[in-house]
Motif scaffolding. Structure first.
Motif, short mmCIF file in Angstrom:
data_model
loop_
_atom_site.label_atom_id
_atom_site.label_comp_id
_atom_site.label_asym_id
_atom_site.label_seq_id
_atom_site.Cartn_x
_atom_site.Cartn_y
_atom_site.Cartn_z
N ILE A 168 -0.90 33.56 -42.63
CA ILE A 168 -1.41 34.63 -41.79
C ILE A 168 -2.27 34.08 -40.58
CG2 ILE A 168 -2.82 36.65 -41.22
CD1 ILE A 168 0.11 37.23 -42.49
N ARG A 169 -3.14 33.06 -41.11
CA ARG A 169 -3.72 32.42 -40.34
C ARG A 169 -2.87 31.56 -39.28
NH1 ARG A 169 -7.53 30.71 -44.90
NH2 ARG A 169 -9.39 31.96 -44.76
N ALA A 170 -2.03 30.84 -39.60
CA ALA A 170 -1.12 30.11 -38.80
C ALA A 170 -0.41 30.91 -37.66
CB ALA A 170 -0.13 29.19 -39.47
N ARG A 171 0.10 32.10 -38.11
CA ARG A 171 0.72 32.98 -37.32
C ARG A 171 -0.11 33.97 -36.32
NH1 ARG A 171 5.80 35.80 -40.37
NH2 ARG A 171 6.24 36.42 -38.44
N PHE A 172 -1.30 34.31 -36.72
CA PHE A 172 -2.22 35.27 -36.15
C PHE A 172 -3.70 34.49 -35.93
CE2 PHE A 172 0.92 37.63 -38.14
CZ PHE A 172 1.51 38.55 -37.37
N PRO A 173 -3.81 33.43 -35.28
CA PRO A 173 -5.07 32.92 -35.00
C PRO A 173 -6.14 33.74 -34.88
CG PRO A 173 -3.56 32.21 -33.40
CD PRO A 173 -2.85 32.76 -33.99
N ALA A 174 -5.97 34.80 -33.91
CA ALA A 174 -6.99 35.68 -33.41
C ALA A 174 -7.45 36.72 -34.62
CB ALA A 174 -6.64 36.47 -32.30
N VAL A 175 -7.03 36.83 -35.64
CA VAL A 175 -7.28 37.75 -36.93
C VAL A 175 -7.99 36.75 -37.85
CG1 VAL A 175 -6.09 38.81 -38.66
CG2 VAL A 175 -5.04 38.96 -36.66
N ALA A 176 -9.05 37.36 -38.31
CA ALA A 176 -10.12 36.79 -39.28
C ALA A 176 -9.46 36.99 -40.59
CB ALA A 176 -11.42 37.59 -39.27
N VAL A 177 -9.18 36.18 -41.34
CA VAL A 177 -8.76 36.10 -42.79
C VAL A 177 -9.46 36.00 -43.92
CG1 VAL A 177 -6.77 35.22 -44.17
CG2 VAL A 177 -6.49 35.41 -41.67
N HIS A 178 -9.60 36.85 -44.86
CA HIS A 178 -10.57 36.68 -45.77
C HIS A 178 -10.02 37.07 -47.45
CE1 HIS A 178 -13.83 37.64 -42.72
NE2 HIS A 178 -13.13 38.51 -42.37
N PRO A 179 -9.49 35.97 -47.79
CA PRO A 179 -8.71 35.99 -49.16
C PRO A 179 -9.86 36.10 -50.47
CG PRO A 179 -9.12 33.61 -48.28
CD PRO A 179 -9.54 34.51 -47.14
N GLN A 180 -9.08 36.93 -51.21
CA GLN A 180 -10.18 37.58 -52.17
C GLN A 180 -9.22 37.39 -53.62
OE1 GLN A 180 -12.68 40.53 -51.11
NE2 GLN A 180 -13.20 41.12 -53.26
N VAL A 181 -9.57 36.39 -54.44
CA VAL A 181 -9.08 36.42 -55.92
C VAL A 181 -9.67 37.37 -56.72
CG1 VAL A 181 -8.35 34.99 -57.87
CG2 VAL A 181 -8.39 34.14 -55.42
N CYS A 182 -8.89 38.60 -57.17
CA CYS A 182 -9.25 39.70 -58.06
C CYS A 182 -8.27 40.42 -58.72
CB CYS A 182 -10.20 40.52 -57.08
SG CYS A 182 -9.35 41.26 -55.84
N ASP A 183 -8.62 41.53 -59.61
CA ASP A 183 -7.73 42.29 -60.20
C ASP A 183 -7.95 43.37 -59.17
OD1 ASP A 183 -6.36 44.15 -61.85
OD2 ASP A 183 -7.47 43.83 -63.47
N PHE A 184 -6.88 43.65 -58.54
CA PHE A 184 -6.77 44.82 -57.37
C PHE A 184 -6.62 46.12 -58.03
CE2 PHE A 184 -2.46 43.22 -57.17
CZ PHE A 184 -1.59 44.30 -57.66
N ASN A 185 -6.31 46.17 -59.31
CA ASN A 185 -6.43 47.39 -59.87
C ASN A 185 -7.70 48.02 -60.08
OD1 ASN A 185 -3.37 48.07 -60.76
ND2 ASN A 185 -3.69 45.90 -61.58
N ARG A 186 -8.77 47.30 -59.84
CA ARG A 186 -10.15 47.90 -60.05
C ARG A 186 -10.87 48.17 -58.71
NH1 ARG A 186 -12.15 43.76 -64.90
NH2 ARG A 186 -10.26 44.35 -66.63
#
Length: 315
Positions: A122-140
Motif C-alpha cells: 500500500i505504501r508503494a501504490r499510495f504514497p499519500a496514504v499514511a500506513v499504520h501496520p499493527q500486529v494483533c489478534d483482530f478478534n479482540r
C-alpha cells in the motif's frame, strides 16, 4: 478462507504445539484455521483464489469495482481504512482507489508477515496514504492509533464465515467498540447456495484445496514435533445444511497413532480432524447479527448470480 503471509518457521514452536494438542485431545478433533496459513499455505491459498471452481475472490472483486462510486459518495473524503485480517493487498488497494483522497490505512493481523506485506504494497501504490501496520489478534477489541475521520473498517473475503455465530457476534461487537461511533464497516459475506457450487469450490478437481488442507499436517510435523504420514490422511469438504456451512476435514484413512510434541494421539479409521468452517449467511441473517451488536445495516450489494454479498454497516 483468507490469505496471509507468515515468517518462515524453522524449528519447534511451543505455541503451535500447545494449540495442536489442545484441539487433537478434544472428543471431536479440531484445529484452528489460522494454522492453515504458514508460507506454503499462503501460496496454496493464493492459487485457490484463481481456480475456476472458487468463485469467492473474483465475485467479491467484481462487486467492489461495481459499488466503488457508491462507496465513495457514502464514505466521503479523507477516510481511514482499517483492514481486519490483512493479507493480500489487492482488495484493500481496490477499495482505496475507489475512495476520495483516503488519508490512512491500518492493516491488522496476528501474522507479522501479512501485516508487513500489506503495508509495503500500500505504501508503494499510495504514497499519500499514511500506513499504520499493527500486529494483533483482530478478534479482540483493538486500541487503534489516532486516525482521521471518517473511519471505515474492512473485512473482505468472507473471512467472517470462518466464525460461528457466537464468535462472529463477539467479533462484530469488538470491531464496533474499536472503530467507535460514526464509523462504518464493509464486510464480505458468502451466500447460501447449491452444494453443486459449494463443494467444488472447497474440493477442486486439481487438488489444490486438498494440498492446502494437508499442508497443515506438514506444518505440525515441522513446528509441533509431529510425525503425521500425509499419505494416510485425505481431504474432505462437507456441506452441513443444518448449520449452513462448508466444513473442511482431514480424514484418517486407517486406524493409526500419531506423535505430537511427545504425546500420542490415536485415530480410528474414518475419524477426522475438523480444520475449518465457512458459514454461508443470507443477508437478513447477517443483518440481524449486525443489529444485535449495535451496528445499523446501511446497504447490501449482491452479484447477479446471488453468490456473494457486501454489507455496509454504520455505528
Amino acid at each position: 478462507m483468507r490469505a496471509v503471509a507468515t515468517a518462515k518457521a524453522s524449528a519447534f514452536d511451543p505455541l503451535v504445539a500447545e494449540t495442536a494438542l489442545r484441539g487433537l485431545a478434544a472428543p471431536r478433533k479440531t484445529l484452528p484455521p489460522h494454522l492453515l496459513y504458514d508460507p506454503e499455505g499462503c501460496r496454496l491459498f493464493e492459487a485457490i483464489t484463481t481456480l475456476p471452481e472458487y468463485y469467492v475472490t473474483r465475485t467479491e472483486l467484481a462487486l467492489l469495482r461495481q459499488v466503488g462510486p457508491e462507496l465513495r459518495a457514502r464514505i466521503g473524503r479523507g477516510a481511514s481504512v482499517v483492514e481486519y485480517g490483512a493479507g493480500s493487498a489487492t482488495k484493500a488497494a481496490l477499495l482505496l482507489s475507489a475512495l476520495e483522497a483516503p488519508a490512512a490505512y491500518v492493516p491488522l493481523d496476528i501474522a507479522e508477515g501479512a501485516v508487513k506485506a500489506s503495508a509495503r504494497e500500500i505504501r508503494a501504490r499510495f504514497p499519500a496514504v499514511a500506513v499504520h501496520p499493527q500486529v494483533c489478534d483482530f478478534n479482540r477489541r483493538i486500541a487503534l492509533p489516532p486516525l482521521p475521520a471518517p473511519l471505515l473498517g474492512f473485512f473482505p473475503g468472507s473471512t467472517i464465515g470462518n466464525l460461528d455465530t457466537e464468535a462472529a457476534l463477539a467479533f462484530l461487537g469488538a470491531v464496533r467498540a474499536s472503530l467507535g461511533q460514526g464509523a462504518r464497516f464493509l464486510v464480505g459475506v458468502d451466500l447460501p447456495k447449491s452444494p453443486a457450487v459449494l463443494i467444488p469450490a472447497y474440493d477442486d478437481a486439481a487438488g489444490v484445496t486438498a494440498a492446502f488442507n494437508l499442508n497443515l499436517l506438514h506444518r505440525l510435523n515441522r513446528e509441533a514435533a509431529a510425525d503425521f504420514d500425509l499419505a494416510r490422511f485425505s481431504h474432505q469438504a462437507v456441506w452441513n445444511v443444518a448449520e449452513s456451512r462448508i466444513e473442511m476435514h482431514l480424514r484418517s484413512d486407517t486406524a493409526q497413532s500419531v506423535s505430537v510434541a511427545g504425546e500420542t494421539i490415536h485415530f480410528s479409521a474414518g475419524e477426522s480432524i475438523h480444520t475449518e468452517n465457512s458459514y454461508k449467511r443470507a443477508p437478513e441473517a447477517f443483518q440481524a447479527m449486525a443489529r444485535e451488536t449495535g451496528w445499523r445495516p446501511e446497504a447490501v450489494w449482491q452479484d447477479p448470480q446471488g453468490l456473494f454479498s457486501l454489507h455496509l454497516l454504520a455505528a
